[in-house]
Write a protein that holds these residues in place. Sequence first.
Motif, PDB file in Angstrom:
ATOM      1  N   VAL A   1      -7.288   8.936  -4.620  1.00 11.45           N
ATOM      2  CA  VAL A   1      -5.853   8.995  -4.357  1.00 11.45           C
ATOM      3  C   VAL A   1      -5.332   7.642  -3.887  1.00 11.45           C
ATOM      4  N   PHE A   2      -6.113   6.926  -3.100  1.00  4.66           N
ATOM      5  CA  PHE A   2      -5.714   5.562  -2.757  1.00  4.66           C
ATOM      6  C   PHE A   2      -5.639   4.709  -4.024  1.00  4.66           C
ATOM      7  N   GLY A   3      -6.511   4.989  -4.994  1.00  8.03           N
ATOM      8  CA  GLY A   3      -6.426   4.292  -6.266  1.00  8.03           C
ATOM      9  C   GLY A   3      -5.109   4.560  -6.978  1.00  8.03           C
ATOM     10  N   TYR A   4      -4.644   5.818  -6.943  1.00  8.85           N
ATOM     11  CA  TYR A   4      -3.330   6.140  -7.507  1.00  8.85           C
ATOM     12  C   TYR A   4      -2.241   5.353  -6.788  1.00  8.85           C
ATOM     13  N   ALA A   5      -2.349   5.268  -5.467  1.00  9.83           N
ATOM     14  CA  ALA A   5      -1.345   4.541  -4.697  1.00  9.83           C
ATOM     15  C   ALA A   5      -1.309   3.070  -5.093  1.00  9.83           C
ATOM     16  N   VAL A   6      -2.472   2.494  -5.362  1.00 16.57           N
ATOM     17  CA  VAL A   6      -2.519   1.099  -5.818  1.00 16.57           C
ATOM     18  C   VAL A   6      -1.699   0.943  -7.099  1.00 16.57           C
ATOM     19  N   GLY A   7      -1.891   1.876  -8.019  1.00 20.31           N
ATOM     20  CA  GLY A   7      -1.167   1.795  -9.285  1.00 20.31           C
ATOM     21  C   GLY A   7       0.328   1.989  -9.139  1.00 20.31           C
ATOM     22  N   ASP A   8       0.755   2.823  -8.171  1.00 21.38           N
ATOM     23  CA  ASP A   8       2.169   3.124  -7.982  1.00 21.38           C
ATOM     24  C   ASP A   8       2.873   2.186  -7.018  1.00 21.38           C
ATOM     25  N   ALA A   9       2.123   1.404  -6.263  1.00 26.02           N
ATOM     26  CA  ALA A   9       2.714   0.540  -5.237  1.00 26.02           C
ATOM     27  C   ALA A   9       3.731  -0.412  -5.857  1.00 26.02           C
ATOM     28  N   PRO A  10       4.842  -0.651  -5.162  1.00 21.48           N
ATOM     29  CA  PRO A  10       5.938  -1.419  -5.771  1.00 21.48           C
ATOM     30  C   PRO A  10       5.746  -2.931  -5.774  1.00 21.48           C
ATOM     31  N   THR A  11       4.805  -3.452  -4.990  1.00 19.63           N
ATOM     32  CA  THR A  11       4.618  -4.902  -4.914  1.00 19.63           C
ATOM     33  C   THR A  11       3.134  -5.247  -4.960  1.00 19.63           C
ATOM     34  N   MET A  12       2.855  -6.496  -5.300  1.00 17.05           N
ATOM     35  CA  MET A  12       1.471  -6.956  -5.291  1.00 17.05           C
ATOM     36  C   MET A  12       0.926  -7.003  -3.875  1.00 17.05           C
ATOM     37  N   ALA A  13       1.777  -7.311  -2.912  1.00 19.15           N
ATOM     38  CA  ALA A  13       1.333  -7.345  -1.513  1.00 19.15           C
ATOM     39  C   ALA A  13       0.878  -5.963  -1.065  1.00 19.15           C
ATOM     40  N   ALA A  14       1.634  -4.923  -1.448  1.00 21.73           N
ATOM     41  CA  ALA A  14       1.250  -3.560  -1.089  1.00 21.73           C
ATOM     42  C   ALA A  14      -0.059  -3.180  -1.770  1.00 21.73           C
ATOM     43  N   ARG A  15      -0.204  -3.557  -3.021  1.00 17.45           N
ATOM     44  CA  ARG A  15      -1.445  -3.249  -3.735  1.00 17.45           C
ATOM     45  C   ARG A  15      -2.635  -3.921  -3.064  1.00 17.45           C
ATOM     46  N   SER A  16      -2.436  -5.136  -2.610  1.00 22.09           N
ATOM     47  CA  SER A  16      -3.517  -5.865  -1.941  1.00 22.09           C
ATOM     48  C   SER A  16      -3.945  -5.159  -0.658  1.00 22.09           C
ATOM     49  N   ARG A  17      -2.975  -4.659   0.131  1.00 20.16           N
ATOM     50  CA  ARG A  17      -3.317  -3.954   1.363  1.00 20.16           C
ATOM     51  C   ARG A  17      -4.107  -2.684   1.066  1.00 20.16           C
ATOM     52  N   LEU A  18      -3.690  -1.957   0.055  1.00 15.19           N
ATOM     53  CA  LEU A  18      -4.374  -0.717  -0.308  1.00 15.19           C
ATOM     54  C   LEU A  18      -5.776  -0.984  -0.840  1.00 15.19           C
ATOM     55  N   ILE A  19      -5.917  -2.034  -1.632  1.00 15.42           N
ATOM     56  CA  ILE A  19      -7.234  -2.392  -2.159  1.00 15.42           C
ATOM     57  C   ILE A  19      -8.171  -2.784  -1.025  1.00 15.42           C
ATOM     58  N   ASP A  20      -7.660  -3.504  -0.044  1.00 17.77           N
ATOM     59  CA  ASP A  20      -8.484  -3.873   1.113  1.00 17.77           C
ATOM     60  C   ASP A  20      -9.012  -2.629   1.827  1.00 17.77           C
ATOM     61  N   PHE A  21      -8.152  -1.628   1.979  1.00 18.21           N
ATOM     62  CA  PHE A  21      -8.585  -0.410   2.662  1.00 18.21           C
ATOM     63  C   PHE A  21      -9.575   0.371   1.810  1.00 18.21           C
ATOM     64  N   LEU A  22      -9.396   0.341   0.521  1.00 18.88           N
ATOM     65  CA  LEU A  22     -10.378   0.969  -0.361  1.00 18.88           C
ATOM     66  C   LEU A  22     -11.759   0.364  -0.150  1.00 18.88           C
ATOM     67  N   GLY A  23     -11.802  -0.931   0.087  1.00 20.69           N
ATOM     68  CA  GLY A  23     -13.076  -1.583   0.371  1.00 20.69           C
ATOM     69  C   GLY A  23     -13.712  -1.062   1.641  1.00 20.69           C
ATOM     70  N   THR A  24     -12.895  -0.738   2.641  1.00 24.91           N
ATOM     71  CA  THR A  24     -13.417  -0.154   3.883  1.00 24.91           C
ATOM     72  C   THR A  24     -13.992   1.235   3.624  1.00 24.91           C
TER      73      THR A  24
END
Length: 259
Positions: free
Chosen positions: A78-101
């Motif tokens: 679901v965090f992966g879905y959020a990455v795809g739907d996020a409105p900015t690259m900055a938001a995608r980067s934050r979500l990807i970082d948390f996915l790594g955690t």
Amino acid sequence: MSERGSVADPPAATYADYAADREGPRFTDWLRARSGESWDAATTHRFVRELHADTVDDAVFRRYLLQDYAFLETLVGVFGYAVGDAPTMAARSRLIDFLGTLTGDENDYFERSFAALDVPERESADPALTETTAAFRDLLLRAAREGGYAETLAVLVPAEWVYLDWATGEAASAGSDDGPDRFYLDEWVELHATPEFETFVGWLRRELDRAGAAASDRRQARLAASFSRTVDLEVAFFEAAYEDATSVEPPAADAIGDR
């Protein structure tokens, strides 16, 4: 207000009503207020009080951890879905970082804890799901697949915020300053009490504050229903850890609805 602070005012029926007489209103504060007593039931549950106090039975924590690990796979998706739907690259980067955690630090924790609790690999890889876990996974997946960024955030924010609150709020006072002696309890608390996790939850809230405030009244009501159902399922998830069977009935569902 701290990300772990409480919302004391009675909930307004709509966000417009809630915001009308407040300076700097937050959509997530309204959502939390609407979740009512379920929020306190989750964040001060017997399970988290016993976790902090180092008194939770290993059999209870083992059942809980198996279900949470099964849930983790869905959460990552679901965090992966959020990455795809996020409105900015900055938001995608934050979500990807948390996915790594989630796929790194947390997964390592689960593997070490299962070894300490004598959980066979075949059981941790494919546990029998409680009805609550199945309902929780279904809620998150439907939010991500049938909704948009706001719908996904409406289930992710409470899922993470509840954990920040029980790890750092009122329930934490039940434990000692040194934390539980059993590493798998101590580290589980610490994973959800770090400044980094609090910062991330605060950022998630701000994302939902922005998306939710801009939504229509009808969509806001559906976001609120998803948020509240997530909190209800958090309570049921803790309750299920005290049951031997896998047939604990979850609370009734609400539809995710349209965008």
